[in-house]
Design a protein around this motif. Structure first.
Motif, short mmCIF file in Angstrom:
data_model
loop_
_atom_site.label_atom_id
_atom_site.label_comp_id
_atom_site.label_asym_id
_atom_site.label_seq_id
_atom_site.Cartn_x
_atom_site.Cartn_y
_atom_site.Cartn_z
N MET A 6 107.92 9.28 127.18
CA MET A 6 107.96 8.56 125.91
C MET A 6 106.55 7.79 125.53
O MET A 6 106.46 7.89 124.34
N GLY A 7 105.90 7.39 126.57
CA GLY A 7 104.59 6.61 126.20
C GLY A 7 103.84 7.64 125.63
O GLY A 7 103.07 7.33 124.70
N LYS A 8 103.69 8.77 126.00
CA LYS A 8 102.92 9.95 125.85
C LYS A 8 103.36 10.15 124.23
O LYS A 8 102.19 10.37 123.43
N ILE A 9 104.36 10.45 124.00
CA ILE A 9 104.70 10.82 122.66
C ILE A 9 104.49 9.84 121.41
O ILE A 9 103.95 10.05 120.59
N MET A 10 104.79 8.33 121.83
CA MET A 10 104.46 7.57 120.79
C MET A 10 103.24 7.35 120.62
O MET A 10 102.45 6.80 119.53
N THR A 11 102.36 7.40 121.66
CA THR A 11 101.01 7.23 121.52
C THR A 11 100.37 8.26 120.62
O THR A 11 99.53 8.02 119.73
N GLU A 12 100.84 9.57 120.80
CA GLU A 12 100.36 10.68 120.08
C GLU A 12 100.66 10.58 118.54
O GLU A 12 99.77 10.80 117.57
N LEU A 13 101.82 10.07 118.30
CA LEU A 13 102.29 9.82 117.06
C LEU A 13 101.49 8.68 116.23
O LEU A 13 101.09 8.73 115.23
N ALA A 14 101.17 7.63 117.09
CA ALA A 14 100.14 6.64 116.48
C ALA A 14 98.89 7.05 116.36
O ALA A 14 98.37 6.63 115.29
N MET A 15 98.42 8.19 116.94
CA MET A 15 97.09 8.72 116.72
C MET A 15 97.08 9.77 115.68
O MET A 15 95.91 10.24 115.18
N SER A 16 98.23 10.11 115.29
CA SER A 16 98.25 11.28 114.26
C SER A 16 98.00 10.73 112.75
O SER A 16 98.09 9.32 112.72
N LYS A 17 97.97 11.47 111.82
CA LYS A 17 97.81 11.24 110.27
C LYS A 17 99.19 10.67 109.85
O LYS A 17 99.11 10.28 108.66
N GLY A 18 100.16 10.86 110.44
CA GLY A 18 101.41 10.41 109.96
C GLY A 18 102.14 11.25 109.19
O GLY A 18 102.82 10.89 108.31
N GLU A 19 101.91 12.67 109.29
CA GLU A 19 102.42 13.48 108.20
C GLU A 19 104.00 13.58 108.79
O GLU A 19 104.55 13.63 109.90
N PRO A 20 104.94 14.24 107.68
CA PRO A 20 106.47 14.43 108.04
C PRO A 20 106.63 15.39 109.22
O PRO A 20 105.69 16.49 108.98
N LEU A 21 107.62 15.09 109.91
CA LEU A 21 108.02 15.95 111.01
C LEU A 21 108.78 17.04 110.78
O LEU A 21 109.85 16.56 109.73
N GLU A 22 108.96 17.99 111.54
CA GLU A 22 110.14 18.92 111.42
C GLU A 22 110.64 19.49 112.69
O GLU A 22 110.07 19.06 113.77
N GLY A 23 111.89 20.01 112.75
CA GLY A 23 112.39 20.58 113.93
C GLY A 23 113.71 19.65 114.16
O GLY A 23 114.13 18.70 113.50
N LYS A 24 114.12 20.03 115.22
CA LYS A 24 115.70 19.49 115.71
C LYS A 24 115.47 18.33 116.18
O LYS A 24 114.51 17.90 116.83
N GLY A 25 116.24 17.37 115.71
CA GLY A 25 116.30 16.02 116.17
C GLY A 25 115.56 15.00 115.17
O GLY A 25 115.30 13.79 115.45
N ILE A 26 114.86 15.48 114.14
CA ILE A 26 114.19 15.01 112.96
C ILE A 26 114.97 14.52 111.72
O ILE A 26 115.59 15.42 111.76
N GLY A 27 114.78 13.41 111.39
CA GLY A 27 115.64 12.83 110.24
C GLY A 27 114.92 11.90 109.30
O GLY A 27 113.37 11.88 109.39
N MET A 28 115.50 11.41 108.31
CA MET A 28 114.77 10.63 107.43
C MET A 28 113.65 11.49 106.78
O MET A 28 112.52 10.67 106.65
N GLU A 29 113.80 12.39 106.39
CA GLU A 29 112.62 13.25 105.63
C GLU A 29 111.34 13.26 106.33
O GLU A 29 110.19 13.10 105.96
N GLY A 30 111.65 13.54 107.63
CA GLY A 30 110.45 13.56 108.69
C GLY A 30 109.93 12.20 109.32
O GLY A 30 109.01 12.25 110.08
N ARG A 31 110.73 11.23 109.11
CA ARG A 31 110.43 9.73 109.49
C ARG A 31 111.19 9.41 110.68
O ARG A 31 110.67 8.30 111.32
N LEU A 32 112.22 10.06 111.08
CA LEU A 32 113.03 9.27 112.17
C LEU A 32 112.82 10.59 113.50
O LEU A 32 113.05 11.78 113.28
N VAL A 33 112.74 9.87 114.68
CA VAL A 33 112.32 10.90 115.90
C VAL A 33 113.46 10.28 116.80
O VAL A 33 113.30 9.16 117.34
#
Length: 240
Positions: free
Chosen positions: A202-229
């Motif tokens: 969990m800590g790794k994923i949250m850190t990587e998300l904060a380091m990213s450019k914040g583009e909308p995500l895709e895939g299973k378990g993603i919601g709110m137009e790419g903003r919900l993990v």
């Protein structure tokens, strides 16, 4: 890279801090906290900024954070530990105040705000929906709306499930004593592992998300137009 972290003395925040400290590409961690953070001691790149009022951000503080590219907002409290008014203030008002402030520090470049929500949060509450689910859902919506108003302010709402710290011994000396009901959830790792969220991953994923450019995500378990993990997406992204 410079990141901001809150909630570093809690379970989720400690897991994120442990990962941030190990990331060579992170050169500075600004930790906003009401009290000293033992895990940060002895680490040159971690600076603890004692911050008492999480609804107010003075210019001097924002100047210190001016070159931060992202934040993991792990500050939170159980609805069982405070009254309703306090819970709304800590869960909703604090997060929105920080988001609005951080959206101004460099409005011409992306800033990624990773908001730690939780499984059970909902945008469609019913009569029996518990307080935490209702308020977390309202906070998620408000943050996404803020991101739509500020195109460079990128939001991810991350929903851990049952947080499992048992296989992450490095953080054990620094986390609060865990409630008995949380310990009772641990056998679910064997029966329903999909509802659990290991802190190391969990800590790794949250850190990587904060380091990213914040583009909308895709895939299973993603919601709110790419903003919900969701927790399902956390586990998928972690290879679990």
């Amino acid at each position: 890279m410079h990141l901001i972290l809150t909630g570093a003395t809690g379970l989720v925040g400690a897991s994120v801090l442990h990962n941030m400290l190990a990331q060579e590409s992170i050169s500075r961690i600004s930790i906003l906290s009401r009290r000293p953070v033992k895990m940060a001691e002895g680490h040159e790149k971690a600076r603890v900024i004692i911050h008492k009022d999480f609804k107010t951000y003075e210019k001097a503080l924002l100047d210190e954070l001016r070159n931060a590219q992202g934040c993991v907002w792990a500050l939170g409290v159980s609805q069982n530990d405070v009254d309703k008014k306090q819970y709304v203030e800590i869960t909703h008002d604090y997060a929105l105040a920080a988001a609005r402030a951080f959206a101004t520090i460099h409005p011409d470049a992306p800033f990624t705000f990773v908001h730690v929500s939780g499984e059970g949060a909902t945008q469609t509450p019913g009569m029996l929906t518990p307080l935490f689910a209702r308020v977390k859902g309202q906070t998620e919506t408000a943050l996404v709306d803020l991101g739509k108003q500020n195109p460079m302010f990128k939001v991810y709402n991350v929903r851990p499930g049952g947080v499992d710290w048992t296989k992450h011994p490095e953080i054990h000396p620094f986390i609060p004593k865990q409630a008995m009901f949380k310990k009772a959830l641990m056998p679910l790792n064997l029966v329903y592992p999909s509802i659990m969220t290991p802190t190391r991953e969990m800590g790794k994923i949250m850190t990587e998300l904060a380091m990213s450019k914040g583009e909308p995500l895709e895939g299973k378990g993603i919601g709110m137009e790419g903003r919900l993990v969701s927790n399902l997406a956390i586990r998928r992204m972690a290879g679990l």
